[in-house]
Design a protein around this motif. Structure first.
Motif, PDB file in Angstrom:
ATOM      1  N   ILE A 151       1.753   7.224  -8.384  1.00 45.81           N
ATOM      2  CA  ILE A 151       2.099   6.673  -9.602  1.00 45.81           C
ATOM      3  C   ILE A 151       1.122   7.294 -10.867  1.00 45.81           C
ATOM      4  CG2 ILE A 151       1.952   4.466 -10.665  1.00 45.81           C
ATOM      5  CD1 ILE A 151       2.359   2.890  -8.276  1.00 45.81           C
ATOM      6  N   ASP A 163       3.524   1.471   2.860  1.00 44.38           N
ATOM      7  CA  ASP A 163       3.938   2.528   1.924  1.00 44.38           C
ATOM      8  C   ASP A 163       2.936   2.559   1.016  1.00 44.38           C
ATOM      9  OD1 ASP A 163       5.770   3.627   0.368  1.00 44.38           O
ATOM     10  OD2 ASP A 163       7.040   2.014  -0.325  1.00 44.38           O
ATOM     11  N   TYR A 199       6.668   7.924 -11.878  1.00 47.90           N
ATOM     12  CA  TYR A 199       6.456   7.949 -10.325  1.00 47.90           C
ATOM     13  C   TYR A 199       7.227   8.886  -9.610  1.00 47.90           C
ATOM     14  CZ  TYR A 199       7.501   5.095  -6.037  1.00 47.90           C
ATOM     15  OH  TYR A 199       7.291   4.514  -4.787  1.00 47.90           O
ATOM     16  N   LYS A 220       0.785   3.637  -2.503  1.00 49.39           N
ATOM     17  CA  LYS A 220       0.905   3.891  -3.782  1.00 49.39           C
ATOM     18  C   LYS A 220      -0.393   4.456  -4.351  1.00 49.39           C
ATOM     19  CE  LYS A 220       5.097   2.150  -3.107  1.00 49.39           C
ATOM     20  NZ  LYS A 220       6.193   2.821  -2.885  1.00 49.39           N
ATOM     21  N   THR A 280       0.948  -3.701 -12.117  1.00 46.04           N
ATOM     22  CA  THR A 280       1.282  -2.905 -10.789  1.00 46.04           C
ATOM     23  C   THR A 280       1.616  -3.736  -9.539  1.00 46.04           C
ATOM     24  OG1 THR A 280       0.323  -0.589 -11.875  1.00 46.04           O
ATOM     25  CG2 THR A 280       0.693  -0.622  -9.404  1.00 46.04           C
ATOM     26  N   ASP A 296       3.692   8.625  -1.821  1.00 44.58           N
ATOM     27  CA  ASP A 296       4.082   8.215  -3.258  1.00 44.58           C
ATOM     28  C   ASP A 296       3.029   8.321  -4.214  1.00 44.58           C
ATOM     29  OD1 ASP A 296       6.797   7.593  -2.622  1.00 44.58           O
ATOM     30  OD2 ASP A 296       6.233   5.364  -2.033  1.00 44.58           O
ATOM     31  N   TYR A 306      11.128   1.351 -14.167  1.00 41.85           N
ATOM     32  CA  TYR A 306       9.543   1.782 -13.541  1.00 41.85           C
ATOM     33  C   TYR A 306       8.601   1.601 -14.661  1.00 41.85           C
ATOM     34  CZ  TYR A 306      11.939   3.058  -9.258  1.00 41.85           C
ATOM     35  OH  TYR A 306      12.684   3.299  -8.121  1.00 41.85           O
ATOM     36  N   PHE A 314       5.311  -4.394  -7.878  1.00 42.04           N
ATOM     37  CA  PHE A 314       5.766  -4.063  -6.440  1.00 42.04           C
ATOM     38  C   PHE A 314       5.865  -5.550  -5.587  1.00 42.04           C
ATOM     39  CE2 PHE A 314       3.698   0.326  -7.287  1.00 42.04           C
ATOM     40  CZ  PHE A 314       4.777   0.957  -6.839  1.00 42.04           C
TER      41      PHE A 314
END
Length: 323
Positions: free
Chosen positions: A151, A181, A122, A183, A214, A149, A118, A218
């Protein structure tokens, strides 16, 4: 390694078996992680307590550390440059952090060149939930049935299990296998760069390359497992702070609706020790329940399932292909 360990000895008394982890005050704060079992095993868990009271990191830690200044709490599930796919366990009692399991094997993230594990710290925001019964307006997809989520982009590697206070900078609308999803990009308020980072427009000048990395990470991180490349809302645009705070607000409201449900149809554990609703239990009852769960085998017979050769392997992705 300093950590808490629960052991089953003499009536499995938790109070006798907690030895304090030595986190610094800047990363520990008022929420104390309690490590149970050995890492890289299916038994490994991180529980939490506050003021010597057991709590759920999903339900009992407030979303805002300082609502007036819009400072949020973030639960660090995965430190930067680590590989174990850890997450708040929605289904288990008091929602400990545990490692994700797929096909009866612990999940580890692949290294896709030029990245290692990662590439940021996270985690997740407590008291948030992305409802699969609702369609996200921006992505056009249903929620992923998880806490929202987060970051953390700062200059420090955070401790697994730490609860840190962060400032929201922006968000990326990931579409992961047909689910929304989001982030949310943040910065630890104690990071040396925090005073200079206030919105997504500040990030590139202070952290050059991190936004593109990033998006790239992903998009491609599941390809070594035979999955297609992920897609994004608005062609991978990074949304600003104000928009991101609205995403967080929607996710918080979805969590409020979740914990108020009279009938839990999603098999999510709503047990907590502070909300004063139908699923609230006393600290004593919570500890008694956990004592029933813990066994000697969790610690004494646990062997690491980590395959270091596989975890360290580098995968090269041909980014000219249309995955």
């Amino acid at each position: 390694m300093n950590h808490f360990i629960f052991r089953a000895i003499e009536k499995k008394s938790l109070n006798l078996l907690i030895s304090k982890v030595k986190f610094s005050s800047s990363t520990l704060g008022e929420y104390q992680p309690i490590f149970h079992g050995a890492k890289d095993t299916k038994n490994f868990r991180i529980y939490y307590q506050k003021n010597n009271q057991m709590i759920s990191p999903f339900h009992d830690i407030p979303l805002f550390s300082n609502k007036d200044e819009k400072i949020l709490n973030m639960v660090v599930e995965i430190p930067r440059h680590s590989h174990a796919k850890m997450e708040i366990n929605k289904k288990e009692y008091l929602n400990p952090i545990s490692q994700d399991i797929k096909k009866d094997k612990l999940r580890y993230i692949n290294n896709i060149y030029p990245y290692y594990g990662y590439i940021w710290n996270y985690g997740a925001f407590p008291q948030t939930y992305d409802d699969p019964d609702h369609v996200d307006e921006t992505t056009g997809c249903i929620g992923d049935n998880d806490p929202l989520d987060a970051i953390e982009l700062g200059t420090n590697k955070q401790n697994r299990g730490a609860v840190i206070q962060v400032k929201v900078l922006g968000a990326l609308g990931l579409i992961d296998e047909g689910e929304a999803d989001w982030k949310v990009l943040t910065i630890d308020i104690n990071d040396k760069l925090a005073p200079e980072l206030n919105d997504i427009s500040d990030v590139e000048s202070k952290l050059p390359g991190v936004l593109e990395a990033t998006r790239d990470w992903f998009k491609h991180y599941k390809i070594p497992n035979g999955k297609p490349a992920n897609k994004f809302a608005m062609n991978g645009r990074f949304f600003d702070r104000d928009f991101s705070l609205k995403i967080i607000e929607k996710s918080f409201n979805a969590w409020v609706n979740l914990v108020q449900e009279k009938e839990n149809k999603k098999a999510i554990s709503l047990v907590n020790t502070s909300l004063e609703n139908l699923n609230t239990v006393s600290d004593q009852n919570a500890r008694q329940k956990l004592e029933e769960i813990f066994t000697d085998a969790d610690i004494l017979n646990s062997k690491s399932e980590k395959n270091l050769t596989e975890v360290e392997k580098i995968y090269y992705i041909d980014r000219s292909k249309n995955y």
